[in-house]
Write a protein that holds these residues in place. Structure first.
Motif: not given
Length: 93
Positions: A40-45, A8-14, A19-23
């Protein structure tokens, strides 16, 4: 045979970590040891993407928004074990 890997790749800035952890929790609660890992894979954008063994099952940019738990479980199930019943998640359609 190796067990499926979910990322699960998610935006840290957002601020989408919760949400990613719950999923991730929903998937682990449903599939348990049928999954090899949920990472869980943190990214931005503005990214929010869920893959199973590198195959995209949900991408916010493509599908729009976020899946609900039942939809995510169906998509993961369809990838790892299409014949597996999901109980109430199958009835939400």
């Amino acid at each position: 045979m190796t067990q499926p890997r979910v990322e699960i790749t998610y935006c840290t800035l957002c601020q989408w970590l919760l949400r990613a952890g719950w999923m991730a929790q929903e998937l682990l609660s449903t599939f348990g040891t049928e999954l090899g890992s949920v990472t869980l894979v943190p990214e931005t954008g503005g990214v929010f993407r869920i893959t199973v063994d590198d195959d995209v099952v949900w991408d916010r940019a493509v599908h729009g928004g976020f899946p609900d738990a039942a939809e995510l479980k169906r998509r993961v199930r369809d990838h790892i074990d299409p014949d597996r019943p999901l109980g109430h998640a199958d009835r939400d359609r």
